[in-house]
Design a protein around this motif. Structure first.
Motif, PDB file in Angstrom:
ATOM      1  N   ASN A   1      53.714 -10.839 -27.437  1.00 34.51           N
ATOM      2  CA  ASN A   1      54.500 -11.806 -26.642  1.00 34.51           C
ATOM      3  C   ASN A   1      54.520 -11.338 -25.178  1.00 34.51           C
ATOM      4  N   THR A   2      55.237 -12.047 -24.343  1.00 35.44           N
ATOM      5  CA  THR A   2      55.329 -11.651 -22.926  1.00 35.44           C
ATOM      6  C   THR A   2      56.089 -10.339 -22.790  1.00 35.44           C
ATOM      7  N   THR A   3      57.116 -10.185 -23.599  1.00 32.58           N
ATOM      8  CA  THR A   3      57.970  -8.996 -23.513  1.00 32.58           C
ATOM      9  C   THR A   3      57.149  -7.724 -23.700  1.00 32.58           C
ATOM     10  N   GLU A   4      56.283  -7.730 -24.701  1.00 36.30           N
ATOM     11  CA  GLU A   4      55.462  -6.535 -24.940  1.00 36.30           C
ATOM     12  C   GLU A   4      54.513  -6.310 -23.758  1.00 36.30           C
TER      13      GLU A   4
ATOM     14  N   VAL B   1      53.145 -10.020 -12.357  1.00 39.20           N
ATOM     15  CA  VAL B   1      53.726 -11.364 -12.419  1.00 39.20           C
ATOM     16  C   VAL B   1      54.071 -11.715 -13.866  1.00 39.20           C
ATOM     17  N   ASP B   2      55.298 -12.188 -14.049  1.00 39.65           N
ATOM     18  CA  ASP B   2      55.751 -12.664 -15.358  1.00 39.65           C
ATOM     19  C   ASP B   2      55.472 -14.167 -15.409  1.00 39.65           C
ATOM     20  N   ALA B   3      54.412 -14.519 -16.146  1.00 35.26           N
ATOM     21  CA  ALA B   3      53.994 -15.928 -16.203  1.00 35.26           C
ATOM     22  C   ALA B   3      54.491 -16.612 -17.472  1.00 35.26           C
ATOM     23  N   ALA B   4      55.639 -16.147 -17.995  1.00 37.03           N
ATOM     24  CA  ALA B   4      56.151 -16.725 -19.250  1.00 37.03           C
ATOM     25  C   ALA B   4      56.347 -18.238 -19.134  1.00 37.03           C
ATOM     26  N   GLN B   5      56.788 -18.695 -17.958  1.00 41.41           N
ATOM     27  CA  GLN B   5      57.076 -20.131 -17.820  1.00 41.41           C
ATOM     28  C   GLN B   5      55.965 -20.913 -17.133  1.00 41.41           C
ATOM     29  N   THR B   6      54.879 -20.262 -16.755  1.00 39.28           N
ATOM     30  CA  THR B   6      53.839 -20.997 -16.030  1.00 39.28           C
ATOM     31  C   THR B   6      52.460 -20.992 -16.701  1.00 39.28           C
TER      32      THR B   6
ATOM     33  N   HIS C   1      52.465 -18.336 -26.877  1.00 40.10           N
ATOM     34  CA  HIS C   1      53.213 -19.288 -27.713  1.00 40.10           C
ATOM     35  C   HIS C   1      54.038 -20.309 -26.941  1.00 40.10           C
ATOM     36  N   LYS C   2      53.953 -20.284 -25.602  1.00 38.47           N
ATOM     37  CA  LYS C   2      54.726 -21.283 -24.830  1.00 38.47           C
ATOM     38  C   LYS C   2      53.735 -22.314 -24.290  1.00 38.47           C
ATOM     39  N   GLY C   3      53.506 -22.333 -22.974  1.00 38.53           N
ATOM     40  CA  GLY C   3      52.645 -23.359 -22.380  1.00 38.53           C
ATOM     41  C   GLY C   3      51.180 -23.287 -22.791  1.00 38.53           C
TER      42      GLY C   3
END
Ligand SMILES: Cc1ncc(COP(=O)(O)O)c(C=O)c1O
Length: 384
Positions: A76-79, A178-183, A204-206
């Motif tokens: 995931n992004t967190t890891e 850069v944290d691209a979790a939302q992009t 698993h998001k966008g």
């Protein structure tokens, strides 16, 4: 629960439905003979290796990355953020972050502050989610080694000026994460054009892939320490983790099934076009904001109507509990939104919503205008 029973407006947490074909690809891998990538030279293991590489190649194309092996898969992004932060930051370093970071950035930083001794500045962000480059310019110190910044706030939806931030960081000899979790998959990202040294992203998001997938791009000019040490199927006689990528950062048997699903999802995103996905989601947020704005007791968070934003709208209803609104939307209307603090207490401090959090409705690639109309009608009913 049937698909027709729900209106899913929680894409910022994880997307649903996934891209067409994702489940089929995953099922196919589970049902046919398949091995473990890098473990053995038999045809099935080699096929698993090819599956992993195909997904890497598609991600590289999407993010403007020259060498797919500079992408390490994570769950995931967190890891990915933990790998980047713990692998790069050392005793005595100074890190610059922002006041809209997710706990997946803040907590590893606070952990390093407590355990090895680093210092961190969280730069203030305006109430609507905008960044001031002058503040960044003033924050650099001789011991600054990393600027870590979310590409878009998961509470406010504002988009941060990554290219400008990277330019300033590089002028000071500082690396960017850069944290691209939302992009990722929702807003264009080109690591070269934007000067990004490390990019953490969810599958698993966008990107519309399965849960349990994500990754970290690490510039070939950086050598960070691995987060996990162990079997890679390569250089097995060596006691240390190999230097070769991606093995260096991928110890243990891979999530081949999930990564195959992610590959199929990224192919779909590339085919649709990130710009088109962004436009679709932006139009829906504008419609949602326009209608919510007509309800005097509702206050919206984040950028004004007409401004760039990712596909989420957070709001509060005067003298009403955000959790109660979300609960009623779910139980009475079958509409899934998220309430609470969204893992970003710093973001809530910025927005002035620390007392009760906010309701967040977030749209996705399949969300329709009719679903937004149903959501608005339900909100009107609840608040009247
Ligand atoms: C901005 C931001 N960063 C990090 C994360 C963590 O992502 P993941 O759940 O993939 O670990 C999220 C999740 O919502 C997020 O919105």
């Amino acid at each position: 629960m049937n698909t027709s029973d729900v209106i899913y407006l929680d894409h910022a947490a994880t997307s649903w439905p996934k891209a067409p074909g994702v489940a089929d690809v995953m099922l196919e891998i589970l049902n046919r003979p398949s091995g473990s990538s890098g473990r053995g030279n038999h045809a099935m293991a080699l096929q698993a290796g090819r599956t992993m590489f195909n997904t890497r190649a598609k991600l590289a194309k999407l993010f403007g990355i020259s060498n797919p092996n500079d992408i390490a898969f994570t769950s995931n992004t967190t890891e990915a953020l933990n790998l980047a932060i713990k692998g790069y930051v050392k005793l005595g370093d100074h890190v610059i972050a922002t006041m809209v970071e997710h706990n997946s950035v803040r907590r590893p930083l606070e952990f390093l502050k407590r355990t090895i001794g680093i210092s961190v500045d969280y730069l203030s962000i305006s109430e609507q989610g905008y960044f001031n480059l002058d503040d960044l310019q003033r924050a650099f110190r001789p011991e600054t080694r990393l600027v870590v910044c979310t590409h878009s706030s998961n509470l406010l939806g504002s988009i941060l000026p990554i290219a400008e931030i990277s330019k300033l960081a590089h002028e000071h000899g500082v690396v960017t994460l850069v944290d691209a979790a939302q992009t990722a998959g929702i807003y264009p990202i080109d690591v070269r054009a934007m000067g990004i040294d490390m990019l953490a992203f969810p599958g698993h998001k966008g990107l519309l892939g399965p849960q349990g997938t994500g990754g970290l791009y690490i510039s070939p000019e950086l050598d960070i320490e691995p987060l996990l040490h162990g079997g890679t199927g390569s250089q097995s006689e060596e006691p240390e983790q190999p230097m070769v990528r991606p093995d260096r950062y991928e110890a243990g048997t891979a999530n081949t099934v999930g990564i195959a699903g992610l590959g199929s999802a990224v192919a779909y995103v590339l085919e649709q076009g990130v710009e088109q996905i962004y436009e679709h989601e932006w139009n829906l947020t504008q419609m949602m904001m326009g209608e919510l704005n007509k309800i005097p007791i509702i206050s919206l968070l984040g950028p004004e109507l007409g401004q760039p934003r990712t596909g989420l709208v957070s709001f509060n209803v005067k003298e009403r509990d955000a959790a109660e609104i979300a609960f009623t939307l779910d139980r009475k209307f079958g509409i899934a939104v998220r309430a609470g603090y969204h893992c970003t207490p710093l973001g809530h401090k910025t927005a002035g919503t620390s007392a009760g959090g906010a309701v967040r409705a977030s749209v996705g690639h399949t969300t329709t205008k009719e679903e937004i109309e149903a959501f608005i009608a339900a909100v009107k009913f609840i608040v009247k």
